[in-house]
Write an enzyme that holds these catalytic residues in place. Structure first.
Site, PDB file in Angstrom:
ATOM      1  N   ASP A 237      -6.917 124.693 -55.708  1.00  0.00           N
ATOM      2  CA  ASP A 237      -7.893 125.327 -54.832  1.00  0.00           C
ATOM      3  C   ASP A 237      -8.864 124.315 -54.239  1.00  0.00           C
ATOM      4  O   ASP A 237      -9.104 123.241 -54.801  1.00  0.00           O
ATOM      5  CB  ASP A 237      -8.677 126.401 -55.595  1.00  0.00           C
ATOM      6  CG  ASP A 237      -7.774 127.507 -56.117  1.00  0.00           C
ATOM      7  OD1 ASP A 237      -6.711 127.714 -55.515  1.00  0.00           O
ATOM      8  OD2 ASP A 237      -8.141 128.153 -57.124  1.00  0.00           O
ATOM      9  N   ILE A 238      -9.467 124.716 -53.115  1.00  0.00           N
ATOM     10  CA  ILE A 238     -10.397 123.829 -52.420  1.00  0.00           C
ATOM     11  C   ILE A 238     -11.604 123.490 -53.284  1.00  0.00           C
ATOM     12  O   ILE A 238     -12.170 122.399 -53.194  1.00  0.00           O
ATOM     13  CB  ILE A 238     -10.828 124.468 -51.080  1.00  0.00           C
ATOM     14  CG1 ILE A 238     -11.600 123.466 -50.243  1.00  0.00           C
ATOM     15  CG2 ILE A 238     -11.615 125.746 -51.311  1.00  0.00           C
ATOM     16  CD1 ILE A 238     -11.907 123.963 -48.844  1.00  0.00           C
TER      17      ILE A 238
END
Length: 373
Positions: A237-238
């Site tokens: 995930d970012i």
């Protein structure tokens, strides 16, 4: 004048006559040569050889001369020796092995060609991927290069196969595959794993010479071709950090993110308890009930599908250790929400047998040839 005196016993003089008193011939080489014949003896031997030569010449002259070529009797014709009538002339040769396949007009009868539906069967690249010969992208490249044969025939791009077929791969394809690289990147927060989105850059932009870890043990020299077809094998995930794998090798990508992948991924997850009000200062490990921790290990489902068993335990009072064998989108965060936990930090520290180790944030290194996931 100075006089030189030789010490030692003097050598005896050589004998010049034999035991019979005859004069001995001089020594030559290692032995004694035969005495030379007298003139009378030499003339007698020469006269004897001359007489033998004359007798042989006389016998040769008395031998009858062979007949000349034109005086030889004619050789009888071959028909004089034939005791049976001549064989009839042969017709055109017929291949006996195919005689059973010939029609009444002696024309070859061909077996009816089997028509295969163009949409039947599986694409060859898919079949090669299922057999773990290569990824679909690699398979299409090999087929286009003429490196793949199906039942002995060169395959074409888009070809479909039905049933059991023999697939042969040219050694040149294996050599090209061995030159593919895999990059291990410590992804920082704020970068997406795949394509750029919402103004955020993909993590692959960090794959630059200035970001290479100085303690990279692989010994691989960077090459411009290493940027070609380099894709992430798995998501992160970012707002997560940790180990991200970028690879050119379809076999590694399939092993990490394929449907049948069984490789472990380990995460360290910092959480807060938000399930229900708790006394101020209560730590998450004390607020989470044991049965809820058990659900994190096994018993939860996402999107209507049960999750595979996991290994979840407390690393410290505020941090959980997750070991998963699957990677659904935002899986750990959604699992924690189901038991009243909020993730405030997530870091992937291991994939299979490859740890993140001391790789600094934002830097990368090559997967060494001796390393396996």
């Amino acid at each position: 004048m100075a006089t030189i005196t030789l010490k030692g016993k003097p050598k005896p003089a050589a004998k010049t006559r034999n035991a019979d008193g005859e004069k001995r011939a001089p020594l030559r080489g290692k032995g004694v040569s035969k005495p030379r014949p007298t003139l009378a003896k030499a003339q007698a031997e020469r006269a004897e050889r001359e007489e033998q030569f004359q007798k042989a010449q006389q016998r040769r002259d008395e031998r009858p001369a062979p007949p000349r070529r034109d005086e030889r009797p004619a050789r009888p014709q071959a028909s004089a020796f034939r005791t049976e009538p001549p064989r009839p002339e042969r017709g055109p040769r017929v291949d006996q092995r195919r005689a059973s396949n010939r029609g009444p007009d002696d024309a070859p009868r061909r077996a009816p060609r089997r028509e295969v539906d163009a949409e039947a069967g599986d694409r060859l690249s898919k079949r090669m991927s299922e057999l773990k010969l290569a990824s679909r992208r690699e398979a299409d490249e090999w087929i286009a290069a003429g490196w793949v044969r199906v039942d002995g025939r060169v395959a074409v791009l888009g070809q479909r196969v039905v049933g059991d077929v023999r697939i042969d791969i040219d050694p040149a394809a294996r050599q090209a595959q061995s030159q593919l690289v895999t990059v291990l990147l410590h992804k920082p927060v704020g970068y997406v794993s795949g394509q750029a989105e919402d103004g955020y850059e993909p993590a692959v932009v960090l794959f630059q010479p200035e970001n290479r870890w100085q303690d990279d043990p692989s010994g691989i020299k960077p090459h411009p071709n290493h940027h070609r077809h380099l894709a992430p094998a798995g998501r992160l995930d970012i707002d997560s950090t940790g180990l991200l794998v970028l690879t050119q090798d379809g076999r590694i990508a399939r092993a990490l993110i394929g449907d049948d992948s069984d490789i472990e991924k380990e995460y360290l997850v910092r959480v807060e308890f938000v399930g229900h009000p708790v006394p101020e200062g209560t730590l998450p490990n004390a607020a989470l009930a044991p049965e809820q921790l058990a659900l994190l290990n096994h018993g939860l489902e996402l999107d209507g599908e049960p999750l595979k068993p996991a290994k979840v335990s407390w690393q410290n009072e505020q941090q959980l250790r997750f070991v998963l064998r699957e990677g659904k989108k935002r899986q750990i965060r959604r699992m924690c929400e189901l038991v009243g936990l909020k993730v405030v930090g997530l870091k992937r520290v291991r994939i299979g047998r490859i740890p993140l180790g001391h790789l600094p944030v934002g830097q990368w290194r090559y997967l060494s040839p001796w390393e396996k996931f």
